[in-house]
Design a protein around this motif. Structure first.
Motif, PDB file in Angstrom:
ATOM      1  N   ALA A 149       0.860  -1.182   0.000  1.00  0.00           N
ATOM      2  CA  ALA A 149       0.000   0.000   0.000  1.00  0.00           C
ATOM      3  C   ALA A 149       0.897   1.233   0.000  1.00  0.00           C
ATOM      4  O   ALA A 149       2.048   1.183   0.434  1.00  0.00           O
ATOM      5  CB  ALA A 149      -0.911   0.003   1.224  1.00  0.00           C
ATOM      6  N   VAL A 150       0.337   2.328  -0.475  1.00  0.00           N
ATOM      7  CA  VAL A 150       1.035   3.609  -0.453  1.00  0.00           C
ATOM      8  C   VAL A 150       0.386   4.469   0.624  1.00  0.00           C
ATOM      9  O   VAL A 150      -0.840   4.595   0.678  1.00  0.00           O
ATOM     10  CB  VAL A 150       0.952   4.308  -1.826  1.00  0.00           C
ATOM     11  CG1 VAL A 150       1.591   5.691  -1.765  1.00  0.00           C
ATOM     12  CG2 VAL A 150       1.611   3.455  -2.901  1.00  0.00           C
ATOM     13  N   VAL A 151       1.211   5.044   1.482  1.00  0.00           N
ATOM     14  CA  VAL A 151       0.728   5.872   2.582  1.00  0.00           C
ATOM     15  C   VAL A 151       0.218   7.203   2.026  1.00  0.00           C
ATOM     16  O   VAL A 151       0.926   7.910   1.310  1.00  0.00           O
ATOM     17  CB  VAL A 151       1.839   6.106   3.627  1.00  0.00           C
ATOM     18  CG1 VAL A 151       1.364   7.063   4.718  1.00  0.00           C
ATOM     19  CG2 VAL A 151       2.288   4.772   4.228  1.00  0.00           C
ATOM     20  N   LEU A 152      -1.029   7.522   2.349  1.00  0.00           N
ATOM     21  CA  LEU A 152      -1.683   8.744   1.888  1.00  0.00           C
ATOM     22  C   LEU A 152      -1.546   9.888   2.884  1.00  0.00           C
ATOM     23  O   LEU A 152      -1.502  11.055   2.503  1.00  0.00           O
ATOM     24  CB  LEU A 152      -3.174   8.489   1.647  1.00  0.00           C
ATOM     25  CG  LEU A 152      -3.532   7.435   0.612  1.00  0.00           C
ATOM     26  CD1 LEU A 152      -5.022   7.114   0.680  1.00  0.00           C
ATOM     27  CD2 LEU A 152      -3.129   7.902  -0.773  1.00  0.00           C
ATOM     28  N   ASP A 153      -1.530   9.546   4.175  1.00  0.00           N
ATOM     29  CA  ASP A 153      -1.422  10.569   5.216  1.00  0.00           C
ATOM     30  C   ASP A 153      -0.860   9.930   6.472  1.00  0.00           C
ATOM     31  O   ASP A 153      -1.081   8.734   6.723  1.00  0.00           O
ATOM     32  CB  ASP A 153      -2.796  11.194   5.509  1.00  0.00           C
ATOM     33  CG  ASP A 153      -2.707  12.523   6.261  1.00  0.00           C
ATOM     34  OD1 ASP A 153      -1.579  13.047   6.438  1.00  0.00           O
ATOM     35  OD2 ASP A 153      -3.763  13.049   6.671  1.00  0.00           O
TER      36      ASP A 153
END
Length: 187
Positions: free
Chosen positions: A13-17
């Motif tokens: 997953a890519v961290v959004l915040d």
């Protein structure tokens, strides 16, 4: 013996915040750091509870399956409305990056899309693709598989920016939890 290797079960997953002190909406503020992320395979949204010493930042790529990356204590799936404002603002850019990084995966969608029912095709779920444009895509792919988004755009009259069409549909599927059919988002 299984035909899948352990790497086949991995998901990232890519961290959004990143919220160093947790949520500020009164639901657990101060419970510790957390992050919001979107998986790159199934486009599932996650809230990740982080260890106090976690070295995780916005736009980092982290493993979420089969086990969490070091520094992530636990996680849960969330809906679009549960995301922080910061995570929502990053989501569009991250989805665009995933589509760019994995272009062949999404070009293959145009190559492999199938009918859903007698009256509906997976291609019709894409924004701006009606029956005529769908038929143009199907006719062109009979002549040979598409190689890239540029190839799709060159060969299919009327389809402008097939990359953006995919990005728009992914974002629609993420934001709307009551869609009957989904091409890209799976929980």
């Amino acid at each position: 013996m299984s035909d899948t290797s352990p790497a086949d079960d991995e998901e990232y997953a890519v961290v959004l915040d990143f919220l160093a002190h947790g949520r500020s909406d009164g639901r657990g503020y101060g419970d510790g750091p957390l992050a919001y992320a979107v998986s790159t395979d199934r486009f599932t949204l996650y809230e990740l509870s982080l260890a106090p010493d976690a070295d995780i930042s916005i736009l980092d790529r982290v493993r979420i399956r089969p086990d969490f990356e070091a520094g992530i204590d636990r996680g849960r799936e969330v809906g679009y409305d549960d995301l922080s404002d910061g995570a929502r603002s990053e989501l569009d850019y991250v989805i665009e990056d995933v589509v760019d990084d994995e272009e062949q995966r999404f070009v293959d969608f145009y190559n492999d899309a199938q009918p859903i029912s007698l009256r509906l095709h997976q291609l019709n779920l894409l924004p701006g693709i009606g029956d005529k444009l769908r038929d143009n895509i199907l006719d062109e792919r009979k002549r040979g598989p598409f190689e890239s988004f540029a190839d799709i755009e060159d060969r299919v009259d009327g389809l402008h920016n097939p990359r953006e069409v995919v990005v728009e549909r992914i974002l629609e599927e993420i934001r709307e939890d009551d869609l009957k059919y989904q091409n890209f988002v799976r929980s």
